[in-house]
Design a protein around this motif. Structure first.
Motif, PDB file in Angstrom:
ATOM      1  N   THR A 163       0.646  -1.495  -0.391  1.00 29.33           N
ATOM      2  CA  THR A 163       0.078  -0.484  -0.119  1.00 29.33           C
ATOM      3  C   THR A 163       0.630   1.123  -0.457  1.00 29.33           C
ATOM      4  O   THR A 163       0.147   2.365  -0.670  1.00 29.33           O
ATOM      5  CB  THR A 163      -1.077  -0.023   1.331  1.00 29.33           C
ATOM      6  OG1 THR A 163      -1.600  -1.229   1.290  1.00 29.33           O
ATOM      7  CG2 THR A 163      -1.545   1.196   1.180  1.00 29.33           C
ATOM      8  N   HIS A 226      -3.528 -13.328  -2.445  1.00 31.93           N
ATOM      9  CA  HIS A 226      -4.368 -12.380  -0.783  1.00 31.93           C
ATOM     10  C   HIS A 226      -6.017 -12.828  -1.554  1.00 31.93           C
ATOM     11  O   HIS A 226      -6.284 -12.702  -2.807  1.00 31.93           O
ATOM     12  CB  HIS A 226      -3.932 -11.586  -1.648  1.00 31.93           C
ATOM     13  CG  HIS A 226      -2.115 -11.299  -1.491  1.00 31.93           C
ATOM     14  ND1 HIS A 226      -1.365 -11.377  -2.504  1.00 31.93           N
ATOM     15  CD2 HIS A 226      -1.492 -10.415  -0.344  1.00 31.93           C
ATOM     16  CE1 HIS A 226      -0.112 -11.310  -1.684  1.00 31.93           C
ATOM     17  NE2 HIS A 226      -0.084 -10.484  -0.523  1.00 31.93           N
ATOM     18  N   THR A 227      -6.770 -11.904  -0.510  1.00 35.38           N
ATOM     19  CA  THR A 227      -8.340 -11.412  -0.532  1.00 35.38           C
ATOM     20  C   THR A 227      -8.045 -10.361  -1.249  1.00 35.38           C
ATOM     21  O   THR A 227      -7.421  -9.425  -2.250  1.00 35.38           O
ATOM     22  CB  THR A 227      -8.490 -11.600   0.788  1.00 35.38           C
ATOM     23  OG1 THR A 227      -7.946 -10.480   0.642  1.00 35.38           O
ATOM     24  CG2 THR A 227      -7.789 -12.944   1.797  1.00 35.38           C
ATOM     25  N   LEU A 228      -9.703 -10.441  -1.796  1.00 34.39           N
ATOM     26  CA  LEU A 228     -10.063  -9.063  -2.629  1.00 34.39           C
ATOM     27  C   LEU A 228      -9.862  -8.061  -2.255  1.00 34.39           C
ATOM     28  O   LEU A 228      -9.176  -7.003  -1.977  1.00 34.39           O
ATOM     29  CB  LEU A 228     -11.722  -9.363  -2.828  1.00 34.39           C
ATOM     30  CG  LEU A 228     -11.900  -7.799  -3.766  1.00 34.39           C
ATOM     31  CD1 LEU A 228     -11.366  -7.446  -5.168  1.00 34.39           C
ATOM     32  CD2 LEU A 228     -13.602  -8.640  -3.558  1.00 34.39           C
ATOM     33  N   LEU A 229     -10.167  -7.706  -0.618  1.00 38.41           N
ATOM     34  CA  LEU A 229      -9.896  -6.274   0.298  1.00 38.41           C
ATOM     35  C   LEU A 229      -8.344  -6.254   0.075  1.00 38.41           C
ATOM     36  O   LEU A 229      -8.559  -5.339   0.583  1.00 38.41           O
ATOM     37  CB  LEU A 229     -10.511  -7.180   1.858  1.00 38.41           C
ATOM     38  CG  LEU A 229     -10.666  -6.017   3.238  1.00 38.41           C
ATOM     39  CD1 LEU A 229     -11.096  -5.362   2.547  1.00 38.41           C
ATOM     40  CD2 LEU A 229     -11.383  -6.304   4.220  1.00 38.41           C
ATOM     41  N   GLU A 230      -7.636  -7.191   0.011  1.00 42.28           N
ATOM     42  CA  GLU A 230      -6.192  -6.990   1.043  1.00 42.28           C
ATOM     43  C   GLU A 230      -5.816  -6.128  -1.029  1.00 42.28           C
ATOM     44  O   GLU A 230      -5.250  -5.622  -1.287  1.00 42.28           O
ATOM     45  CB  GLU A 230      -5.164  -8.332   1.107  1.00 42.28           C
ATOM     46  CG  GLU A 230      -5.574  -8.665   2.205  1.00 42.28           C
ATOM     47  CD  GLU A 230      -4.527 -10.237   2.381  1.00 42.28           C
ATOM     48  OE1 GLU A 230      -4.171 -10.566   3.529  1.00 42.28           O
ATOM     49  OE2 GLU A 230      -3.764 -11.109   0.945  1.00 42.28           O
ATOM     50  N   TYR A 231      -5.828  -7.054  -1.613  1.00 41.96           N
ATOM     51  CA  TYR A 231      -5.896  -6.233  -3.317  1.00 41.96           C
ATOM     52  C   TYR A 231      -6.754  -5.051  -3.624  1.00 41.96           C
ATOM     53  O   TYR A 231      -5.650  -3.857  -3.761  1.00 41.96           O
ATOM     54  CB  TYR A 231      -6.614  -7.249  -4.584  1.00 41.96           C
ATOM     55  CG  TYR A 231      -5.666  -8.407  -4.701  1.00 41.96           C
ATOM     56  CD1 TYR A 231      -4.561  -8.381  -5.124  1.00 41.96           C
ATOM     57  CD2 TYR A 231      -6.411  -9.557  -5.138  1.00 41.96           C
ATOM     58  CE1 TYR A 231      -3.578  -9.359  -5.452  1.00 41.96           C
ATOM     59  CE2 TYR A 231      -5.636 -10.498  -5.514  1.00 41.96           C
ATOM     60  CZ  TYR A 231      -4.138 -10.476  -5.476  1.00 41.96           C
ATOM     61  OH  TYR A 231      -3.650 -11.278  -6.340  1.00 41.96           O
ATOM     62  N   THR A 232      -7.549  -4.089  -2.496  1.00 36.24           N
ATOM     63  CA  THR A 232      -7.970  -3.611  -2.827  1.00 36.24           C
ATOM     64  C   THR A 232      -7.194  -2.284  -2.039  1.00 36.24           C
ATOM     65  O   THR A 232      -7.556  -1.565  -2.155  1.00 36.24           O
ATOM     66  CB  THR A 232      -9.793  -3.625  -2.042  1.00 36.24           C
ATOM     67  OG1 THR A 232     -10.408  -4.585  -3.188  1.00 36.24           O
ATOM     68  CG2 THR A 232     -10.605  -2.361  -2.017  1.00 36.24           C
ATOM     69  N   GLN A 233      -7.159  -2.589  -0.589  1.00 40.33           N
ATOM     70  CA  GLN A 233      -6.473  -1.833  -0.050  1.00 40.33           C
ATOM     71  C   GLN A 233      -4.791  -1.593  -0.732  1.00 40.33           C
ATOM     72  O   GLN A 233      -4.624  -0.218  -0.041  1.00 40.33           O
ATOM     73  CB  GLN A 233      -5.980  -2.763   1.382  1.00 40.33           C
ATOM     74  CG  GLN A 233      -5.021  -2.112   2.115  1.00 40.33           C
ATOM     75  CD  GLN A 233      -4.719  -2.550   3.739  1.00 40.33           C
ATOM     76  OE1 GLN A 233      -4.880  -3.065   3.819  1.00 40.33           O
ATOM     77  NE2 GLN A 233      -3.353  -2.288   4.301  1.00 40.33           N
ATOM     78  N   TRP A 236      -5.908  -0.144  -4.917  1.00 42.14           N
ATOM     79  CA  TRP A 236      -7.051   0.869  -4.879  1.00 42.14           C
ATOM     80  C   TRP A 236      -7.126   2.413  -3.942  1.00 42.14           C
ATOM     81  O   TRP A 236      -7.101   3.289  -4.021  1.00 42.14           O
ATOM     82  CB  TRP A 236      -9.041   0.698  -4.381  1.00 42.14           C
ATOM     83  CG  TRP A 236      -8.788  -0.296  -5.530  1.00 42.14           C
ATOM     84  CD1 TRP A 236      -9.065  -1.128  -6.215  1.00 42.14           C
ATOM     85  CD2 TRP A 236      -9.899   0.782  -6.916  1.00 42.14           C
ATOM     86  NE1 TRP A 236      -9.546  -1.372  -7.746  1.00 42.14           N
ATOM     87  CE2 TRP A 236     -10.336   0.473  -8.055  1.00 42.14           C
ATOM     88  CE3 TRP A 236     -10.691   1.848  -7.297  1.00 42.14           C
ATOM     89  CZ2 TRP A 236     -10.730  -0.114  -8.753  1.00 42.14           C
ATOM     90  CZ3 TRP A 236     -11.047   2.716  -7.792  1.00 42.14           C
ATOM     91  CH2 TRP A 236     -11.752   1.205  -8.940  1.00 42.14           C
ATOM     92  N   LEU A 237      -7.125   1.791  -2.567  1.00 38.89           N
ATOM     93  CA  LEU A 237      -6.455   2.617  -1.632  1.00 38.89           C
ATOM     94  C   LEU A 237      -5.176   3.504  -1.422  1.00 38.89           C
ATOM     95  O   LEU A 237      -5.261   4.415  -1.152  1.00 38.89           O
ATOM     96  CB  LEU A 237      -6.588   2.733  -0.405  1.00 38.89           C
ATOM     97  CG  LEU A 237      -6.724   2.969   1.057  1.00 38.89           C
ATOM     98  CD1 LEU A 237      -7.526   3.949   1.416  1.00 38.89           C
ATOM     99  CD2 LEU A 237      -6.955   2.238   2.267  1.00 38.89           C
TER     100      LEU A 237
END
Length: 308
Positions: A163, A226-233, A236-237
């Motif tokens: 991130t 990795h999970t979708l939440l980890e990829y998003t973090q 995206w974040l």
């Protein structure tokens, strides 16, 4: 070298196809629809297809084709030169579209339309590229088809570190865009292409240096690891935070959210010159009387002023 020639032909074909789509849509569609949708979709499709093919060269080229990092980085630089010359003002990047929204340069409906166009563009790029790989025109594509079901994640570090890396890449990228936004394309396009190449060389081994949420979602979100939440973090974040920090540092505030400058003091544009104050009407009159008192040739014999 046969695999490299096939990839180069694919790059040229994709750029020519998307350029033809841009010209046709520009001639047939209204200006607003073209600017907010058609050119963004064509740019995202061009960027996504070239990125997917380049990713094959990066992952399989060194041991299956003998490609060195210098060749791959040169190819990346040339591709972004071509993108900058043909995109016709499109960003093909959700973070850049949201940056325009934060700067109050685009409306909310126009920004949403651009985001939809970018998502559709990268999905079209994935479909087109997979059909192209199915032809198996080179050994690299044969290997890619065998490994497609078990793609490796582009994130090769911890989530927090990834991130920070993606956020830092986006920060420098958007700060450069803001600094060069009024420069001529002949200077801006090579500078951006060089920056992207440097960031890819520096952060590529860690996160692949996407700093483009739509591009990252189409390339690596479906890969295991990795999970979708980890990829998003990470993808995206991280970039969106880096973009917001770049806007805040460059302008001192986020124009869409805050009118008051949060970092830099607003100095008065018109400054009062230092020196003697301007003479008023009374001072002018007194000065005139003094001149009449001591006229040339009558020094010492003039009438005295009252009170002298």
């Amino acid at each position: 070298m046969a695999g490299l020639n096939v990839s180069l032909s694919f790059f040229l074909a994709i750029i020519a196809l998307c350029q033809a789509a841009r010209r046709a849509s520009k001639a047939l569609l209204p200006a607003g629809t073209y600017n907010s949708f058609a050119r963004e979709a064509a740019g995202a499709a061009q960027l996504g297809a070239c990125c997917l093919e380049l990713r094959v060269l990066v992952e399989l080229g060194p041991w299956a084709g003998g490609f060195g990092p210098d060749l791959l980085l040169t190819l990346l630089f040339l591709l972004f030169l071509a993108h900058g010359a043909t995109f016709d003002g499109a960003s093909a990047n959700p973070a850049v579209s949201l940056q325009e929204l934060l700067l109050a340069e685009a409306s909310v409906p126009s920004t949403l339309l651009k985001l939809v166009a970018q998502a559709l563009g990268v999905q079209a790029a994935c479909t087109l590229t997979q059909l192209y790989w199915a032809w198996e025109l080179s050994d690299l594509h044969i290997l890619q088809n065998l490994m497609a079901a078990h793609c490796s994640s582009a994130l090769r570090t911890t989530v927090l570190h990834g991130t920070l890396v993606e956020g830092a890449c986006a920060f420098f990228f958007h700060l450069t865009l803001l600094r060069l936004q009024h420069s001529l394309p002949i200077y801006r396009v090579p500078a951006v292409a060089l920056l992207v190449t440097i960031l890819a060389y520096t952060a590529g081994p860690l996160t692949s240096a996407f700093f483009n949420p739509a591009l990252a979602a189409s390339v690596t979100f479906h890969c295991s690891g990795h999970t979708l939440l980890e990829y998003t973090q990470v993808y995206w974040l991280g970039p969106l935070t880096g973009m917001a920090l770049a806007v805040l540092l460059y302008h001192g505030h986020l124009p869409r959210l805050f009118q008051r400058n949060l970092l830099y003091s607003q100095k008065n544009k018109y400054r009062t010159p230092r020196g003697k104050p301007a003479a008023g009407p009374g001072d002018t009159q007194m000065s005139a009387e003094g001149c009449r008192v001591q006229e040339p040739g009558q020094r010492g014999v003039g009438r005295q002023l009252p009170g002298s």
